[in-house]
Design a protein around this motif. Structure first.
Motif, PDB file in Angstrom:
ATOM      1  N   GLN A   1      55.576  18.174 -25.119  1.00 32.75           N
ATOM      2  CA  GLN A   1      55.214  19.572 -25.305  1.00 32.75           C
ATOM      3  C   GLN A   1      54.465  19.704 -26.617  1.00 32.75           C
ATOM      4  OE1 GLN A   1      58.850  21.965 -24.978  1.00 32.75           O
ATOM      5  NE2 GLN A   1      58.225  22.569 -22.922  1.00 32.75           N
TER       6      GLN A   1
ATOM      7  N   PHE B   1      59.773  24.960 -19.453  1.00 31.27           N
ATOM      8  CA  PHE B   1      58.432  24.383 -19.377  1.00 31.27           C
ATOM      9  C   PHE B   1      57.332  25.429 -19.535  1.00 31.27           C
ATOM     10  CE2 PHE B   1      61.072  21.203 -17.451  1.00 31.27           C
ATOM     11  CZ  PHE B   1      60.513  20.023 -17.899  1.00 31.27           C
ATOM     12  N   ARG B   2      56.189  24.936 -20.011  1.00 28.59           N
ATOM     13  CA  ARG B   2      54.990  25.769 -20.150  1.00 28.59           C
ATOM     14  C   ARG B   2      53.818  25.054 -19.499  1.00 28.59           C
ATOM     15  NH1 ARG B   2      55.146  27.742 -26.496  1.00 28.59           N
ATOM     16  NH2 ARG B   2      57.216  28.707 -26.445  1.00 28.59           N
TER      17      ARG B   2
ATOM     18  N   ASP C   1      52.384  21.134 -20.174  1.00 29.08           N
ATOM     19  CA  ASP C   1      53.371  20.121 -20.541  1.00 29.08           C
ATOM     20  C   ASP C   1      53.159  18.853 -19.714  1.00 29.08           C
ATOM     21  OD1 ASP C   1      54.487  21.856 -22.323  1.00 29.08           O
ATOM     22  OD2 ASP C   1      56.279  22.293 -21.148  1.00 29.08           O
TER      23      ASP C   1
END
Length: 592
Positions: A346, A360-361, A364
């Motif tokens: 990340q 999560f984004r 990632d």
């Protein structure tokens, strides 16, 4: 200033700060805006929900569906597959040709979808050239952004500015009205990226193998299942060891039977010998809690991607992925895909512990272990982008040509002026659905609804800025400050302010808020309103100085191993060149 103006400007400032801090979801903040305006008595109920019926919102949604249809039929991936093996010359000439292909696709397709398809292609090209991916992925993202500025449908921000302008009576921009400036900007960008800019690109050398890259100091050990183990009689899916302990069962030895890469429904039996991969502390914790016998001597060895018939692969969390905003535990990742996440990157930081608890984004990177079949299924999920080539199952809808014809028809009808953009796009959506290029349930499941709800929440802010006089106050302030700079100075100011806000907050928010300001400023300064509208369009797409202002930059940030300063160094000069280009050519194409 009246109370209404102060209230609206304060709300806009709070929204911009929240967008910049990124502590709350973008759509969460956006949808709170019309509620606050409604409760504050600034907007009527009809005005507060005007974002849902806006032509900009509907058109953006329709274009996303058209792009989804092209993706689901395999049209976009077929272009990527062809580009991977086509005879396009040497490595550098091949890179240039691939960038031209991306530039050709981006004006007509969502550039996020284009970058999703071409990331593995550019990474593969970097490997062939024995150069780091950081030399290839930033040009991919930047060219896709520049290509989107060639047509009104190339980016959502173009459609937003156009839709908001049309709602205020400014409807003279057509599909290719901005193409001359877009093509000039694209040419400037390409020349820069393949000359001065290429020398500025960072060389982020990657370790030779994935286990080294992620510093996964792991070994495989034998664990014997005792009769009193709580794991006896339960399936791997029930046990969820991958999420709870970050370990992977690579093989089960059951008497003379050898079960390689066991699936989630496989049950554990007393007497089984499990070959489990994981960090030492995690394996000891697993053995203690599950009452598994750990042999006195372990067979330590480096992580083997082929152990148990499995593979290691890196995948990127794509926009619209079911993992965004959720954890592995909440998503049931291991059970759904029969694959285990071994490490996560990340924003350039590698994480190997407590993976099941990480939210999560987009962008990632996940290091995933699984069988080829499991990885095929994962690669076929539109929520993930495999960094390396993974064979995907053959699709059951060979309608790529039909989808392409529909898209060409949409563009042609708009380009010839037969239909407006929204009508043509909605017609294309109907044809996509009835020809089964895309299914209705896929639209519900896979469309990037975040964009739609962000627009639905932000457009009422534009209405409030205009109706309260806040936009006029800002416009007067800008015109006063740039009075001595003339028309070019005013255009440059709007471009610069838009580009700066886009780098900090959402480009959609910037476009919505500055469109009414641009129209009023043009009226007060006596310049062509379309000159400032186009400056806002191009400024909102000029997201090159940060990795987080535009989704394509977010997507290539971790795979390229970039740092924040890399975007400042390479993108800063490009932004300056494009600012000068806009200030010089906009008055020529849209004179007062």
């Amino acid at each position: 200033m009246t109370f209404d103006i102060v209230f609206v400007l304060a709300l806009a400032l709070v929204a911009l700060v929240l967008f910049a801090l990124d502590r709350l979801r973008l759509d969460q903040v956006a949808m709170a805006i019309p509620v606050a305006l409604l409760l504050g008595g600034i907007l009527t109920p009809a005005e507060a929900v005007s974002g849902l019926s806006s032509t900009a919102t509907i058109t953006v949604a329709a274009m996303l569906v058209l792009g989804l249809g092209l993706r689901k039929t395999g049209m976009v991936s077929a272009i990527g597959t062809w580009a991977r093996t086509a005879p396009l010359g040497g490595n550098h000439s091949r890179l240039f040709v691939l960038c031209l292909i991306v530039a050709f696709l981006s004006p007509f397709l969502n550039n996020t979808a284009v970058v999703m398809v071409f990331i593995p292609v550019f990474v593969s090209l970097a490997d062939q050239a024995e150069e780091p991916a950081s030399m290839y992925l930033m040009p991919l993202s930047f060219v896709s952004i520049l290509g989107g500025t060639v047509t009104l449908i190339g980016t959502s921000t173009n459609l937003i500015v156009h839709g908001e302008a049309v709602r205020r009576g400014y409807d003279q921009l057509s599909m290719f009205s901005i193409a001359p400036l877009g093509l000039i900007s694209l040419a400037v960008g390409l020349v820069y990226l393949f000359t001065i800019g290429r020398a500025q690109l960072p060389r982020r050398e990657q370790p030779p193998d994935l286990s080294s890259k992620y510093d996964v100091r792991r070994f495989v050990t034998e664990l014997h299942v005792t009769p009193d183990s709580p794991a006896s009689g339960r399936s791997l899916a029930e046990l969820r060891w991958g999420e709870r302990y970050a370990v992977t069962v690579l093989d089960i030895e059951r008497g003379r039977q050898d079960i390689t890469a066991p699936r989630g429904e496989r049950h554990i039996r007393p007497g089984d010998i499990l070959y489990v991969q994981g960090s030492a502390d995690r394996l000891l914790d697993l053995a203690r809690r599950q009452r598994l016998v750990t042999p006195t001597e372990r067979t330590r060895r480096q992580l083997d991607p082929t152990a148990g018939g499995g593979r290691l692969v890196e995948i990127i969390v794509a926009p619209g992925s079911p993992l965004v905003g959720r954890t592995l535990r909440e998503q049931g990742f291991a059970q759904r895909y029969d694959a285990t996440v071994l490490a996560i990157q990340q924003h350039g930081v590698t994480v190997t512990e407590r993976l099941a608890e990480i939210e999560f984004r987009v962008g990632d990177l996940l290091l995933v272990h699984g069988t080829p079949t499991a990885l095929e299924r994962l690669a076929d999920d539109p929520g993930f982008i495999p960094m390396s080539e993974v064979k995907t199952p053959a699709g059951g809808r060979p309608r790529a040509a039909v989808a392409a014809v529909i898209m060409v028809g949409v563009v042609t009808l708009v380009g010839l002026g037969v239909l407006d953009i929204m009508t043509s796009a909605l017609t294309g959506v109907g044809l996509m659905v009835f020809t089964r290029c895309v299914r209705v349930e896929e639209i519900y499941a896979e469309l990037d609804w975040l964009v739609i709800f962000v627009l639905a929440g932000l457009i009422p802010m534009g209405v409030a800025l205009e109706s309260t006089g806040a936009a006029a106050w800002i416009a007067g302030w800008v015109v006063t400050l740039t009075a001595s700079l003339g028309e070019m100075g005013l255009i440059a100011a709007f471009y610069l302010v838009t580009a700066i806000l886009t780098a900090i907050v959402s480009n959609a928010a910037t476009a919505v808020m500055l469109t009414p300001v641009a129209i009023l400023a043009a009226a007060e300064a006596g310049v062509n309103p379309y000159a400032l509208l186009v400056a806002v369009m191009f400024g909102a797409s000029a997201s090159f100085v940060t990795p987080f202002g535009y989704q394509t930059n977010v997507m290539i940030y971790a795979p390229g191993g970039y740092r924040f300063s890399d975007f400042m160094k390479v993108g800063g000069v490009l932004n300056l060149l494009l600012l000068l280009t806009a200030a010089l050519f906009i008055p020529i194409f849209w004179p007062s």
